[in-house]
Scaffold this motif. Structure first.
Motif, short mmCIF file in Angstrom:
data_model
loop_
_atom_site.label_atom_id
_atom_site.label_comp_id
_atom_site.label_asym_id
_atom_site.label_seq_id
_atom_site.Cartn_x
_atom_site.Cartn_y
_atom_site.Cartn_z
N ASP A 1 40.63 43.13 69.57
CA ASP A 1 41.06 44.34 68.88
C ASP A 1 39.86 45.05 68.27
O ASP A 1 38.76 44.48 68.18
CB ASP A 1 42.07 44.02 67.78
N ILE A 2 40.11 46.31 67.87
CA ILE A 2 39.10 47.13 67.20
C ILE A 2 39.69 47.61 65.88
O ILE A 2 40.82 48.11 65.85
CB ILE A 2 38.72 48.36 68.06
N PHE A 3 38.94 47.48 64.82
CA PHE A 3 39.35 47.97 63.50
C PHE A 3 38.39 49.08 63.12
O PHE A 3 37.22 48.84 62.85
CB PHE A 3 39.28 46.82 62.48
N ASP A 4 38.90 50.33 63.12
CA ASP A 4 38.03 51.48 62.87
C ASP A 4 38.22 52.01 61.46
O ASP A 4 39.00 51.45 60.67
CB ASP A 4 38.28 52.57 63.91
N VAL A 5 37.52 53.10 61.14
CA VAL A 5 37.56 53.62 59.77
C VAL A 5 38.94 54.14 59.40
O VAL A 5 39.34 54.07 58.24
CB VAL A 5 36.48 54.70 59.58
N GLU A 6 39.70 54.64 60.38
CA GLU A 6 41.06 55.08 60.08
C GLU A 6 41.95 53.91 59.72
O GLU A 6 42.77 53.98 58.79
CB GLU A 6 41.63 55.86 61.26
N ALA A 7 41.82 52.80 60.45
CA ALA A 7 42.58 51.60 60.14
C ALA A 7 42.26 51.08 58.74
O ALA A 7 43.11 50.46 58.08
CB ALA A 7 42.30 50.51 61.18
N ALA A 8 41.04 51.36 58.29
CA ALA A 8 40.61 50.93 56.96
C ALA A 8 41.06 51.90 55.87
O ALA A 8 40.63 51.79 54.72
CB ALA A 8 39.09 50.79 56.92
N GLY A 9 41.92 52.87 56.23
CA GLY A 9 42.34 53.86 55.26
C GLY A 9 41.22 54.79 54.86
O GLY A 9 41.24 55.35 53.76
N PHE A 10 40.25 54.95 55.77
CA PHE A 10 39.07 55.78 55.56
C PHE A 10 38.22 55.28 54.38
O PHE A 10 37.45 56.04 53.79
CB PHE A 10 39.44 57.25 55.39
N THR A 11 38.36 53.99 54.07
CA THR A 11 37.49 53.34 53.10
C THR A 11 36.48 52.51 53.88
O THR A 11 36.84 51.47 54.43
CB THR A 11 38.28 52.44 52.14
N PRO A 12 35.25 52.94 53.98
CA PRO A 12 34.30 52.30 54.89
C PRO A 12 33.65 51.05 54.30
O PRO A 12 33.69 50.82 53.08
CB PRO A 12 33.25 53.40 55.08
N LYS A 13 33.07 50.26 55.18
CA LYS A 13 32.11 49.26 54.71
C LYS A 13 30.99 50.01 53.98
O LYS A 13 30.64 51.11 54.40
CB LYS A 13 31.51 48.49 55.90
N PRO A 14 30.44 49.52 52.90
CA PRO A 14 30.57 48.16 52.37
C PRO A 14 31.67 47.97 51.34
O PRO A 14 31.73 46.92 50.68
CB PRO A 14 29.20 47.97 51.70
N HIS A 15 32.58 48.93 51.14
CA HIS A 15 33.58 48.82 50.08
C HIS A 15 34.54 47.67 50.34
O HIS A 15 35.04 47.51 51.45
CB HIS A 15 34.34 50.14 49.94
N ARG A 16 34.82 46.92 49.31
CA ARG A 16 35.65 45.72 49.44
C ARG A 16 37.06 46.06 49.92
O ARG A 16 37.67 45.29 50.67
CB ARG A 16 35.70 45.00 48.08
N ALA A 17 37.59 47.21 49.49
CA ALA A 17 38.96 47.56 49.88
C ALA A 17 39.11 47.64 51.40
O ALA A 17 40.13 47.22 51.95
CB ALA A 17 39.37 48.88 49.24
N GLY A 18 38.09 48.17 52.07
CA GLY A 18 38.14 48.23 53.52
C GLY A 18 38.10 46.85 54.15
O GLY A 18 38.84 46.55 55.10
N PHE A 19 37.23 46.00 53.62
CA PHE A 19 37.15 44.62 54.11
C PHE A 19 38.48 43.90 53.91
O PHE A 19 38.93 43.13 54.77
CB PHE A 19 36.04 43.87 53.38
N ASP A 20 39.11 44.12 52.75
CA ASP A 20 40.39 43.46 52.47
C ASP A 20 41.46 43.90 53.45
O ASP A 20 42.28 43.10 53.91
CB ASP A 20 40.83 43.75 51.04
N ARG A 21 41.48 45.20 53.79
CA ARG A 21 42.45 45.69 54.78
C ARG A 21 42.18 45.05 56.14
O ARG A 21 43.12 44.70 56.87
CB ARG A 21 42.37 47.21 54.89
N PHE A 22 40.92 44.94 56.48
CA PHE A 22 40.55 44.31 57.76
C PHE A 22 41.02 42.86 57.81
O PHE A 22 41.67 42.43 58.78
CB PHE A 22 39.03 44.38 57.93
N ALA A 23 40.74 42.11 56.76
CA ALA A 23 41.12 40.69 56.73
C ALA A 23 42.64 40.54 56.77
O ALA A 23 43.17 39.65 57.45
CB ALA A 23 40.54 40.02 55.48
#
Length: 237
Positions: free
Chosen positions: A136-158
């Motif tokens: 699979d691919i997890f892009d910035v839209e899937a992250a709710g437009f919260t990019p790395k390095p922000h923890r919120a994006g990582f949490d959504r990914f995990a």
């Protein structure tokens, strides 16, 4: 073979950043993207090119990506922005049969986690001939437009993949992105940018920060040298 090869025998989830990680940093991909970002910022805010470039980089440093900075400070069409900045020549990405072989041999799931768009990621993987190798691919839209390095994006990914972080590794060219990953419990591998292309977000040999477990100048070489759960024991000797 020697026993001091990088030990990733505990890993069953392989997470890869996309740009400047899965292909060499001297491939003129991000240079094209960055130039189109500057063009977009200049047009959106009616700024001279030089001022747009300075603002673009300022947003990248402060917010993690230019897009995140624009979203925080200006109204814009996010989809239009992503389509515009990723409308580039992906044909400049060099073929890498060795990478195909090494990725194919990895035991477990393979994921791409990118601050770019899904379409851009699909184009990059297709030009590398490795699109069929990822789950699979997890892009910035899937992250709710919260990019790395922000923890919120990582949490959504995990959360999206119910990721077992202690048995997951992140390959990245960004030391600040790896810092967040390390704090979460990922094994971290830095793929260093080429000499002359390093920024404040990169490091050179002997200067890697403590949150980097392993570092390499070439992803393909590192994958070939490391030990995994399926590496024959005879290769440890």
């Amino acid at each position: 073979m020697t026993a001091n090869r990088p030990d990733l025998t505990h890993i069953d989830h392989w997470v890869f950043d996309l740009d400047d990680t899965l292909y060499p940093s001297d491939a003129p991909v991000m240079a094209q993207v960055s130039a189109r970002m500057t063009e977009y910022v200049a047009r959106l805010l009616d700024l001279p090119h030089d001022e747009a470039r300075l603002l673009q980089k300022s947003y990248w440093r402060e917010y993690g990506t230019t897009l995140h900075g624009l979203m925080a400070n200006h109204p814009l069409d996010i989809r239009e922005y992503l389509d515009y900045v990723h409308d580039i020549d992906h044909g400049v990405i060099p073929a890498n049969p060795g990478l195909i072989r090494q990725l194919s041999a990895l035991p477990g799931k393979r994921l791409v986690y990118t601050n770019g768009s899904l379409k851009h990621a699909e184009n990059v993987l297709a030009h590398l001939g490795i699109d069929h190798l990822f789950d699979d691919i997890f892009d910035v839209e899937a992250a709710g437009f919260t990019p790395k390095p922000h923890r919120a994006g990582f949490d959504r990914f995990a959360a999206r993949f119910d990721l077992p972080v202690p048995s997951s590794v992140l390959f990245e060219d960004s030391v600040r992105n790896l810092k967040t990953a390390h704090e979460m419990g990922f094994t971290t591998v830095l793929i260093r940018a080429k000499e002359g292309l390093r920024t404040e977000d990169h490091s050179r040999a002997g200067e890697d920060p403590d949150h980097v477990h392993f570092a390499a100048d070439c992803l393909t070489t590192f994958l070939g040298e490391m030990r995994t759960s399926t590496t024959p024991e005879t290769d440890y000797d």
